[in-house]
Design a protein around this motif. Sequence first.
Motif, PDB file in Angstrom:
ATOM      1  N   GLU A 175      -7.990   1.359   6.423  1.00 38.14           N
ATOM      2  CA  GLU A 175      -7.821   2.785   6.122  1.00 38.14           C
ATOM      3  C   GLU A 175      -6.492   3.316   6.647  1.00 38.14           C
ATOM      4  O   GLU A 175      -5.882   4.206   6.043  1.00 38.14           O
ATOM      5  N   ARG A 227      -3.849   1.989   4.204  1.00 40.34           N
ATOM      6  CA  ARG A 227      -3.923   2.800   2.987  1.00 40.34           C
ATOM      7  C   ARG A 227      -3.232   4.147   3.216  1.00 40.34           C
ATOM      8  O   ARG A 227      -2.477   4.629   2.373  1.00 40.34           O
ATOM      9  N   VAL A 238      -3.946  -2.288  -1.339  1.00 39.87           N
ATOM     10  CA  VAL A 238      -4.211  -1.000  -0.693  1.00 39.87           C
ATOM     11  C   VAL A 238      -5.080  -0.093  -1.563  1.00 39.87           C
ATOM     12  O   VAL A 238      -5.234   1.093  -1.281  1.00 39.87           O
TER      13      VAL A 238
END
Length: 196
Positions: free
Chosen positions: A65, A68, A121
């Motif tokens: 996360e 990303r 991603v």
Amino acid sequence: MSEEKFTSPSATGIVAAARAASKEAKTRSLPPVHLWNPPFNGDMDMRIARDGTWFHEGTPINRPELVRLFSTILRKDADKYFLVTPVEKVGITVDDAPFVAVDFDVTGSGADQILTFVTNVGDTVAAGPGTPIRVTRAAATGEPSPYVMVRAGLEALIDRKSFYRLVEIGAHHAGWFGLWSGGAFFRIIPSQEMDG
């Protein structure tokens, strides 16, 4: 608590600003990094390896996360890569392409075929005239390196297993072997070299 420890002031600031920008941009939309023009704050010890692994101060960033999040504020200006927020712009190192295309789906066939790629991603992109596929070959070995444009000058290196699958569905057109997607034909290798 995060596994990653961002010790430099710039790294801590960029994480906080990226989180704020991400919240403002809502769910899956990307922050409008192309509209932001903050001052350059120098280079950060952050690197994206050829396999898509992100490193900070030599240590892999293991939280998907967080990777990303960083990927949503990545921008390419000329030949350099930056993480950009409304208040800060820092340079990072990218070994090859910033993303890796790890899979793809095929719909349609022939000139109507559409190849939709998924990156490491979580981005998806359908190859076409605005998001082309290109293949370079190493001068010494002839080894191909295939790429697909994801957005705004940011490419994904197509991983080996996906490239082998692409070659299986390739076609010959106008003296070239390549791929159809989104009404465009993307050249891989001259047809005459396929037999050589």
